[in-house]
Design a protein around this motif. Structure first.
Motif, PDB file in Angstrom:
ATOM      1  N   VAL A 228       1.506  -1.911 -10.953  1.00 42.05           N
ATOM      2  CA  VAL A 228       2.586  -2.518 -11.360  1.00 42.05           C
ATOM      3  C   VAL A 228       3.707  -3.085 -10.121  1.00 42.05           C
ATOM      4  O   VAL A 228       4.115  -4.095 -10.208  1.00 42.05           O
ATOM      5  N   GLN A 229       2.973  -2.622  -8.867  1.00 37.45           N
ATOM      6  CA  GLN A 229       3.746  -3.327  -7.712  1.00 37.45           C
ATOM      7  C   GLN A 229       2.829  -3.180  -6.481  1.00 37.45           C
ATOM      8  O   GLN A 229       2.045  -2.162  -6.422  1.00 37.45           O
ATOM      9  N   GLU A 230       2.742  -4.236  -5.613  1.00 35.15           N
ATOM     10  CA  GLU A 230       1.992  -4.056  -4.563  1.00 35.15           C
ATOM     11  C   GLU A 230       3.095  -4.206  -3.148  1.00 35.15           C
ATOM     12  O   GLU A 230       3.856  -4.909  -3.091  1.00 35.15           O
ATOM     13  N   ALA A 231       2.544  -3.724  -2.095  1.00 33.20           N
ATOM     14  CA  ALA A 231       3.272  -3.624  -0.907  1.00 33.20           C
ATOM     15  C   ALA A 231       2.448  -3.582   0.230  1.00 33.20           C
ATOM     16  O   ALA A 231       1.226  -2.875   0.211  1.00 33.20           O
ATOM     17  N   ILE A 232       2.633  -3.933   1.437  1.00 31.87           N
ATOM     18  CA  ILE A 232       1.499  -3.886   2.658  1.00 31.87           C
ATOM     19  C   ILE A 232       1.828  -2.916   3.600  1.00 31.87           C
ATOM     20  O   ILE A 232       1.311  -2.902   4.709  1.00 31.87           O
ATOM     21  N   GLN A 233       3.238  -2.265   3.435  1.00 30.47           N
ATOM     22  CA  GLN A 233       3.525  -1.175   4.341  1.00 30.47           C
ATOM     23  C   GLN A 233       3.574   0.204   3.667  1.00 30.47           C
ATOM     24  O   GLN A 233       4.317   0.251   2.637  1.00 30.47           O
ATOM     25  N   MET A 234       2.890   1.187   4.182  1.00 33.47           N
ATOM     26  CA  MET A 234       3.214   2.391   3.475  1.00 33.47           C
ATOM     27  C   MET A 234       4.360   2.918   3.312  1.00 33.47           C
ATOM     28  O   MET A 234       4.676   3.516   2.424  1.00 33.47           O
ATOM     29  N   GLN A 235       5.297   2.639   4.218  1.00 36.95           N
ATOM     30  CA  GLN A 235       6.974   2.987   4.220  1.00 36.95           C
ATOM     31  C   GLN A 235       7.373   2.400   2.989  1.00 36.95           C
ATOM     32  O   GLN A 235       8.312   3.155   2.287  1.00 36.95           O
ATOM     33  N   THR A 236       6.957   1.188   2.684  1.00 33.92           N
ATOM     34  CA  THR A 236       7.459   0.449   1.540  1.00 33.92           C
ATOM     35  C   THR A 236       7.040   0.809   0.279  1.00 33.92           C
ATOM     36  O   THR A 236       7.786   1.329  -0.930  1.00 33.92           O
ATOM     37  N   ILE A 237       5.690   1.414   0.158  1.00 40.12           N
ATOM     38  CA  ILE A 237       5.177   2.013  -0.904  1.00 40.12           C
ATOM     39  C   ILE A 237       5.913   3.206  -1.219  1.00 40.12           C
ATOM     40  O   ILE A 237       6.413   3.503  -2.414  1.00 40.12           O
ATOM     41  N   ILE A 238       5.973   4.254  -0.284  1.00 41.89           N
ATOM     42  CA  ILE A 238       6.796   5.364  -0.609  1.00 41.89           C
ATOM     43  C   ILE A 238       8.438   5.036  -1.020  1.00 41.89           C
ATOM     44  O   ILE A 238       8.832   5.955  -1.798  1.00 41.89           O
ATOM     45  N   SER A 239       8.919   3.957  -0.318  1.00 43.33           N
ATOM     46  CA  SER A 239      10.218   3.941  -0.920  1.00 43.33           C
ATOM     47  C   SER A 239      10.328   3.395  -2.579  1.00 43.33           C
ATOM     48  O   SER A 239      11.022   3.625  -3.287  1.00 43.33           O
ATOM     49  N   LEU A 240       9.243   2.545  -2.682  1.00 38.90           N
ATOM     50  CA  LEU A 240       9.275   2.156  -4.114  1.00 38.90           C
ATOM     51  C   LEU A 240       8.868   3.420  -5.207  1.00 38.90           C
ATOM     52  O   LEU A 240       9.408   3.435  -6.321  1.00 38.90           O
ATOM     53  N   VAL A 241       8.011   4.282  -4.626  1.00 40.34           N
ATOM     54  CA  VAL A 241       7.840   5.576  -5.636  1.00 40.34           C
ATOM     55  C   VAL A 241       9.079   6.147  -5.688  1.00 40.34           C
ATOM     56  O   VAL A 241       9.405   6.678  -6.687  1.00 40.34           O
ATOM     57  N   SER A 242       9.969   6.457  -4.371  1.00 41.65           N
ATOM     58  CA  SER A 242      11.077   7.169  -4.594  1.00 41.65           C
ATOM     59  C   SER A 242      12.240   6.197  -5.643  1.00 41.65           C
ATOM     60  O   SER A 242      12.907   7.101  -6.163  1.00 41.65           O
ATOM     61  N   ALA A 243      12.004   4.881  -5.812  1.00 43.99           N
ATOM     62  CA  ALA A 243      12.856   4.456  -6.660  1.00 43.99           C
ATOM     63  C   ALA A 243      12.395   4.496  -8.138  1.00 43.99           C
ATOM     64  O   ALA A 243      13.056   4.101  -8.842  1.00 43.99           O
ATOM     65  N   GLY A 244      11.187   5.034  -8.198  1.00 43.55           N
ATOM     66  CA  GLY A 244      10.887   5.370  -9.520  1.00 43.55           C
ATOM     67  C   GLY A 244       9.949   4.185 -10.137  1.00 43.55           C
ATOM     68  O   GLY A 244       9.684   4.167 -11.584  1.00 43.55           O
ATOM     69  N   LEU A 245       9.400   3.422  -9.411  1.00 41.77           N
ATOM     70  CA  LEU A 245       8.644   2.048  -9.892  1.00 41.77           C
ATOM     71  C   LEU A 245       7.084   2.595 -10.376  1.00 41.77           C
ATOM     72  O   LEU A 245       6.653   1.877 -11.017  1.00 41.77           O
ATOM     73  N   GLY A 246       6.666   3.762  -9.887  1.00 41.14           N
ATOM     74  CA  GLY A 246       5.461   4.064 -10.076  1.00 41.14           C
ATOM     75  C   GLY A 246       5.124   5.368  -9.174  1.00 41.14           C
ATOM     76  O   GLY A 246       6.081   5.745  -8.373  1.00 41.14           O
TER      77      GLY A 246
END
Length: 297
Positions: A228-246
């Protein structure tokens, strides 16, 4: 002017006596006097005020002497500097790394290298594997910490050494764990519980090996990954998880990245991610040799 004239000038300036200066330099006085006269002629001004009884520095000589002494000290240090450069004890090391390495092998490797070679400047550059590989081939980096491509299909110019293999874990919104949306049995999340979960993942264009490892975990169970969402930085991926996106499948070392609202859960039969070091086979940089020695190459 040449370095011998600088030494002649310094010797006379420090002794204020041509005879003693000549003796110190291991030469006779006439050629020393001629050398100083030639130097003064080239400068266009006298360095010494001479009488039959004394030799004194002129104002020019007094002000120029510290610069000459500094230049001589730098010249005298060149051989020692060359030895230290040859032995990899000084200079610089350029090392690139994937963001996942920041939580696993990178901190310890940099610490050990800095302790072993405290006078070497370490130049770190964060970059995805697809960017690092051509940069190392081109000689823009001494080495890179990468996630190797499938079958370790690297350019012939590169050598590779595995640094670590670690299982993937699920980084999930903590609320999903707390309200039972992700059923966890004995602290382990089953593959079936993940099949319909929305995923946050690296784009395949920048991290094909990691992308294929994660999506392959799903396709091996007959179910495509729902990205549902892509990101190129691991920190960004974890932030998106924290936001409940997936949720995201991440290396187990990412547990070191504590983030409010994120829970790390082990997987049953987890895929394993390999991280390794690449460098040019023909690169003989002494600082690189020091790094390779630390990792056991």
């Amino acid at each position: 002017m040449d370095i011998r004239q600088f030494r002649h000038f310094a010797a006379v300036a420090e002794s204020l006596h041509f005879g003693r200066a000549a003796e110190r330099l291991g030469m006779t006085q006439p050629p020393l006097s001629q050398s100083i006269l030639a130097l003064e002629k080239e400068l266009g001004a006298p360095l010494f005020a001479r009488t039959k009884r004394s030799v004194e520095l002129t104002p020019l000589g007094q002000q120029w002497l510290p610069h000459v002494l500094e230049a001589l000290a730098a010249v005298d240090a060149l051989s020692e500097t060359a030895r230290r450069l040859r032995d990899g004890q000084t200079g610089y090391l350029t090392l690139s790394f994937v963001s996942t390495a920041d939580y696993s092998v990178l901190p310890d490797l940099v610490r050990r290298y800095a302790e072993a070679y405290p006078d070497v400047e370490i130049r770190l550059v964060e970059a995805t594997s697809d960017v690092q590989i051509p940069a190392v081939v081109a000689g823009e980096r001494h080495a890179g910490i990468i996630i190797p491509p499938a079958e370790r299909a690297l350019p012939e110019a590169l050598a590779y050494h595995r640094l670590v293999s670690e299982p993937l874990v699920a980084a999930a919104p903590a609320a999903w764990v707390e309200d039972g949306r992700l059923p966890i049995v004995d602290r382990v999340l089953s593959p079936e519980a993940l099949l319909d979960a929305p995923l946050v993942l690296f784009p395949r264009t920048v991290a094909p090996a990691f992308h294929d490892l994660v999506t392959g975990y799903f396709s091996a169970r007959g179910h495509p990954a729902r990205i549902v969402q892509e990101a190129i930085q691991m920190q960004t991926i974890i932030s998106l998880v924290s936001a409940g996106l997936g949720l995201a499948l991440v290396p187990a070392s990412l547990r070191n990245l504590a983030r409010a609202g994120v829970a790390y859960v082990e997987l049953a039969s987890p895929p394993v991610l390999e991280t390794g070091l690449v460098w040019r086979r023909e690169d003989e940089a002494p600082t690189l040799r020091g790094l390779l020695g630390l990792v056991g190459v």
